[in-house]
Design a protein around this motif. Sequence first.
Motif, PDB file in Angstrom:
ATOM      1  N   TYR A  67      -5.409   9.344  -5.774  1.00 25.60           N
ATOM      2  CA  TYR A  67      -6.642   9.001  -6.768  1.00 25.60           C
ATOM      3  C   TYR A  67      -6.760  10.083  -7.690  1.00 25.60           C
ATOM      4  O   TYR A  67      -7.035  11.434  -7.608  1.00 25.60           O
ATOM      5  N   SER A  83       6.970   6.085 -11.483  1.00 30.06           N
ATOM      6  CA  SER A  83       5.666   6.025 -12.042  1.00 30.06           C
ATOM      7  C   SER A  83       4.702   6.975 -12.553  1.00 30.06           C
ATOM      8  O   SER A  83       5.312   8.188 -12.141  1.00 30.06           O
ATOM      9  N   ILE A  85       0.806   8.038 -12.623  1.00 29.61           N
ATOM     10  CA  ILE A  85      -0.608   7.681 -12.218  1.00 29.61           C
ATOM     11  C   ILE A  85      -1.690   8.210 -13.152  1.00 29.61           C
ATOM     12  O   ILE A  85      -1.665   9.533 -13.253  1.00 29.61           O
ATOM     13  N   GLU A  89      -6.722   4.543 -11.948  1.00 27.06           N
ATOM     14  CA  GLU A  89      -5.671   4.007 -11.187  1.00 27.06           C
ATOM     15  C   GLU A  89      -5.573   4.382  -9.679  1.00 27.06           C
ATOM     16  O   GLU A  89      -5.955   5.574  -9.426  1.00 27.06           O
ATOM     17  N   GLN A  91      -3.110   4.521  -6.375  1.00 26.50           N
ATOM     18  CA  GLN A  91      -1.639   4.491  -5.851  1.00 26.50           C
ATOM     19  C   GLN A  91      -1.855   4.228  -4.409  1.00 26.50           C
ATOM     20  O   GLN A  91      -2.301   5.216  -3.545  1.00 26.50           O
ATOM     21  N   GLN A 132       0.369   0.046  -6.997  1.00 24.13           N
ATOM     22  CA  GLN A 132      -0.493   0.830  -7.758  1.00 24.13           C
ATOM     23  C   GLN A 132      -1.343  -0.172  -8.691  1.00 24.13           C
ATOM     24  O   GLN A 132      -0.652  -1.263  -9.290  1.00 24.13           O
ATOM     25  N   LYS A 133      -2.747  -0.041  -8.589  1.00 25.32           N
ATOM     26  CA  LYS A 133      -3.475  -0.929  -9.495  1.00 25.32           C
ATOM     27  C   LYS A 133      -4.628  -0.111 -10.413  1.00 25.32           C
ATOM     28  O   LYS A 133      -5.032   1.059  -9.955  1.00 25.32           O
ATOM     29  N   THR A 134      -4.990  -0.842 -11.382  1.00 23.47           N
ATOM     30  CA  THR A 134      -6.188  -0.395 -12.172  1.00 23.47           C
ATOM     31  C   THR A 134      -7.598  -0.642 -11.582  1.00 23.47           C
ATOM     32  O   THR A 134      -7.883  -1.748 -11.170  1.00 23.47           O
ATOM     33  N   GLN A 155      -8.493  -5.874  -7.574  1.00 24.22           N
ATOM     34  CA  GLN A 155      -7.829  -4.835  -8.033  1.00 24.22           C
ATOM     35  C   GLN A 155      -7.835  -3.803  -7.185  1.00 24.22           C
ATOM     36  O   GLN A 155      -7.881  -2.554  -7.314  1.00 24.22           O
TER      37      GLN A 155
END
Length: 232
Positions: A67, A83, A85, A89, A91, A132-134, A155
């Motif tokens: 985070y 990726s 982050i 977002e 992960q 991984q998301k928003t 999400q």
Amino acid sequence: MITPRKSADRGRTKIDWLDSRHTFSFGDYYDPAEMGFRTLRVINEDRVRPGAGFPTHPHRDMEIITYILEGALEHKDSLGTGSVISPGEAQRMSAGTGITHSEFNHSKTEPVHFLQIWITPSTPGIKPGYEQKTIDDAKAHTGFAPVGTPDGDGQSVKIHQDAALSVAKLDRGQTVTTNLKKERHGWVQVARGAVTVNGTALAEGDGAAISNEDKLTLVANAPAEVLFFDLA
């Protein structure tokens, strides 16, 4: 019952490129009284200098959630994932049967500040995975927005455990409430600012174990960003 874990009491690792605070035992910091809470095993607050980071290293049988608070973190792993982050977002990396990864500050000029969270999975030996998301930022400003859930709906990233993580971003004086079902437990981690939780004051970096409480009321004493774990 609310049992605070004060920021100043956390363990610390400080080297030339890393300043890390450990809520629970981690690495060279060992306290047999602080080995985690329920299935929550690690909360590390890390600051990494520009261009530096953790070289490739292995993990097994752990749900690892990252985070970001400030800056950006570059991730690469043995699944072929690459990726970056950023704040807003989440992960999740499931180490499962075994995975290697590296994490570096994506910037050559600015530090990165993040929380890394480990949760013990309900079943060992699962297939390694990455997600991984928003996060729903608007929801986080009005209550608790899901960050990680057992089903990974919407999400939120999926956590392979009966555990859920959410975040609230509060203005000074703002109040939010959340319920804990019977026989559930909670952990609150104050990432920024200061709050009062059911009358207990918590400052930035503080955490608190929560048991035998059916409702939590958080009041922001300053602009605050608070993570809440709902645990079996």
